[in-house]
Design a protein around this motif. Structure first.
Motif, mmCIF file in Angstrom:
data_model
loop_
_atom_site.group_PDB
_atom_site.id
_atom_site.type_symbol
_atom_site.label_atom_id
_atom_site.label_comp_id
_atom_site.label_asym_id
_atom_site.label_seq_id
_atom_site.Cartn_x
_atom_site.Cartn_y
_atom_site.Cartn_z
ATOM 1 N N PHE A 109 -2.560 12.323 67.037
ATOM 2 C CA PHE A 109 -3.415 13.183 67.918
ATOM 3 C C PHE A 109 -4.685 12.448 68.383
ATOM 4 N N THR A 110 -4.941 12.400 69.430
ATOM 5 C CA THR A 110 -6.090 11.606 69.969
ATOM 6 C C THR A 110 -7.507 12.680 70.102
ATOM 7 N N GLY A 111 -8.383 12.412 69.210
ATOM 8 C CA GLY A 111 -9.546 13.270 69.012
ATOM 9 C C GLY A 111 -10.498 13.146 69.776
ATOM 10 N N ARG A 112 -11.678 14.078 69.956
ATOM 11 C CA ARG A 112 -12.613 13.865 70.875
ATOM 12 C C ARG A 112 -13.529 12.508 70.937
ATOM 13 N N ARG A 113 -13.216 11.592 69.862
ATOM 14 C CA ARG A 113 -13.921 10.485 69.984
ATOM 15 C C ARG A 113 -13.002 9.180 70.447
ATOM 16 N N GLY A 114 -11.840 9.456 70.821
ATOM 17 C CA GLY A 114 -10.929 8.645 71.291
ATOM 18 C C GLY A 114 -10.072 7.910 70.028
ATOM 19 N N ASN A 115 -10.315 8.202 69.016
ATOM 20 C CA ASN A 115 -9.522 8.038 67.849
ATOM 21 C C ASN A 115 -8.322 8.866 67.663
ATOM 22 N N VAL A 116 -7.049 7.927 67.174
ATOM 23 C CA VAL A 116 -5.785 8.488 67.040
ATOM 24 C C VAL A 116 -5.844 8.949 65.578
ATOM 25 N N LEU A 117 -5.491 10.111 65.186
ATOM 26 C CA LEU A 117 -5.493 10.667 63.994
ATOM 27 C C LEU A 117 -3.997 11.205 63.550
ATOM 28 N N LYS A 118 -3.531 10.766 62.332
ATOM 29 C CA LYS A 118 -2.219 11.192 61.953
ATOM 30 C C LYS A 118 -2.275 11.814 60.598
ATOM 31 N N GLY A 119 -1.414 12.799 60.251
ATOM 32 C CA GLY A 119 -1.214 13.269 58.872
ATOM 33 C C GLY A 119 -2.199 14.411 58.707
ATOM 34 N N LYS A 120 -2.590 14.792 57.500
ATOM 35 C CA LYS A 120 -3.405 15.828 56.955
ATOM 36 C C LYS A 120 -4.653 15.748 56.285
ATOM 37 N N ILE A 121 -5.812 16.506 56.754
ATOM 38 C CA ILE A 121 -6.768 16.575 55.889
ATOM 39 C C ILE A 121 -6.968 17.985 55.193
ATOM 40 N N VAL A 122 -7.194 17.978 54.048
ATOM 41 C CA VAL A 122 -7.291 19.182 53.018
ATOM 42 C C VAL A 122 -8.438 19.370 52.853
ATOM 43 N N VAL A 123 -9.165 20.729 53.152
ATOM 44 C CA VAL A 123 -10.497 20.925 52.631
ATOM 45 C C VAL A 123 -10.519 22.368 51.660
ATOM 46 N N THR A 124 -10.894 22.273 50.649
ATOM 47 C CA THR A 124 -11.270 23.279 49.633
ATOM 48 C C THR A 124 -12.619 23.640 49.700
ATOM 49 N N ILE A 125 -12.944 24.811 50.264
ATOM 50 C CA ILE A 125 -14.231 25.378 50.221
ATOM 51 C C ILE A 125 -14.572 26.349 49.447
ATOM 52 N N SER A 126 -15.697 26.339 48.866
ATOM 53 C CA SER A 126 -16.056 27.257 47.934
ATOM 54 C C SER A 126 -16.721 28.524 48.346
ATOM 55 N N ASN A 127 -17.090 28.536 49.476
ATOM 56 C CA ASN A 127 -17.832 29.660 50.100
ATOM 57 C C ASN A 127 -17.671 29.578 51.511
ATOM 58 N N ARG A 128 -18.501 30.765 52.440
ATOM 59 C CA ARG A 128 -18.646 30.243 53.727
ATOM 60 C C ARG A 128 -19.375 29.170 54.015
ATOM 61 N N MET A 129 -18.804 28.420 54.860
ATOM 62 C CA MET A 129 -19.540 26.956 55.040
ATOM 63 C C MET A 129 -21.020 27.104 55.583
ATOM 64 N N ALA A 130 -21.347 28.140 56.169
ATOM 65 C CA ALA A 130 -22.849 28.328 56.727
ATOM 66 C C ALA A 130 -23.736 28.581 55.558
ATOM 67 N N LEU A 131 -23.256 28.856 54.542
ATOM 68 C CA LEU A 131 -24.133 29.354 53.208
ATOM 69 C C LEU A 131 -24.732 28.172 52.623
ATOM 70 N N LYS A 132 -25.950 28.082 52.169
ATOM 71 C CA LYS A 132 -26.509 27.164 51.544
ATOM 72 C C LYS A 132 -25.851 27.006 50.021
ATOM 73 N N GLY A 133 -25.544 25.866 49.652
ATOM 74 C CA GLY A 133 -25.103 25.629 48.470
ATOM 75 C C GLY A 133 -23.497 25.498 48.615
ATOM 76 N N SER A 134 -22.881 25.936 49.598
ATOM 77 C CA SER A 134 -21.459 26.000 49.516
ATOM 78 C C SER A 134 -20.991 24.428 49.614
ATOM 79 N N THR A 135 -19.774 24.251 49.099
ATOM 80 C CA THR A 135 -19.144 23.071 49.082
ATOM 81 C C THR A 135 -17.781 22.985 49.757
#
Length: 287
Positions: A109-135
């Protein structure tokens, strides 16, 4: 981090300037290893920020939408599709945390920066991302940027707003990059990433401008260990989805060499200058 005194480092003087390529084939004498370090460091940092930008664009967008949809894509059993990226969450209940969001870029998949991305990114979030202190804890599943395999882990902590009311995050990274040519680069960093301008699109993240401070260390493709510090007075700058840093100064050190790399005045190009022992050369940055 304290401010770096560039004048002391550069007081040895400046030499001639010449174009070199990103593949390491240049005549830099005994400084060749440091020049390789500079291009490897720049590539690792660029790949790192491509990952963060992708998480901002897709996982943050999914979070903003309450895990119900991304852009115009409709929710189907906790799975959405945006720009051909399949985005899934283990639990779409907005009250339940932690959550695991998976970004699947498929076979290419060609991203917005012109880089080709393949595979998966896995993101574990502790809380809503906009909250201070969330990881956000970022890992990978057979993930590549331009055929460079990325392995490791990042931890992103939301620091809230700084004194200028700009969103700020601390990013701690430990990555191993197996390049397309088979050579391996290890890269660890502790950086502060500040969004200095949303460019008039507060809910579109790929076009934002970021200022980056902090440090990193690693081992380049030739097996040489190094450390790097960003000059607080001239932080690294990324602008509007451009795949390379457009501004900023960094100091790199190995056991025997110290160098200064300058990414320029803000112009969108893929060059930087490297100064070693008073000799300045222009290098082309590697994707």
């Amino acid at each position: 981090m304290k401010r770096i005194d560039l004048f002391a480092i550069l007081a040895i003087g400046f030499g001639v300037s010449a174009m070199v390529s990103c593949n390491g084939d240049f005549n830099f004498g005994s400084n060749a290893a440091m020049a390789v370090t500079a291009t490897d460091e720049a590539q690792a940092a660029s790949i790192n920020d491509e990952v963060l930008s992708s998480v901002d664009q897709y996982a943050q967008g999914f979070d903003d939408a309450g895990y119900q949809k991304v852009s115009e894509a409709e929710k189907v059993k906790s799975v959405s599709v945006a720009d051909s990226v399949v985005i899934s969450v283990d639990n779409s209940d907005i009250r339940v945390f932690p959550k695991v969001i998976t970004l699947d870029f498929g076979a290419g998949f060609t991203g917005r920066r012109g880089n080709v991305l393949k595979g998966k990114i896995v993101v574990t979030i502790s809380n809503r991302m906009a909250l201070k202190g969330s990881t956000r804890t970022i890992t990978y599943n057979d993930f590549y940027v331009n055929d460079n395999k990325v392995e490791g882990v990042k931890t992103v902590t939301n620091n809230g707003l700084n004194e200028q009311l700009q969103p700020s995050m601390t990013v701690v990274t430990n990555d191993t990059i197996t390049r397309a040519d088979g050579k391996v680069v290890t890269w660890s960093s502790d950086r502060t990433r500040t969004r200095t301008d949303n460019n008039g699109t507060p809910f579109v993240y790929w076009d934002d401008t970021f200022s980056i401070t902090g440090s990193s260390s690693g081992v380049n493709a030739r097996g040489v260990a190094y450390s790097m510090s960003i000059d607080d007075a001239n932080p690294l700058v990324l602008v509007g989805g451009w795949p390379f840093f457009v501004k900023g100064t960094v100091i790199m050190e190995t056991e025997s060499r110290t160098s200064v790399m300058d990414y320029g005045d803000g112009t969108k190009d893929r060059t930087a200058t490297l100064t070693i022992n008073g000799v300045t050369k222009e290098i082309t940055l590697r994707r």
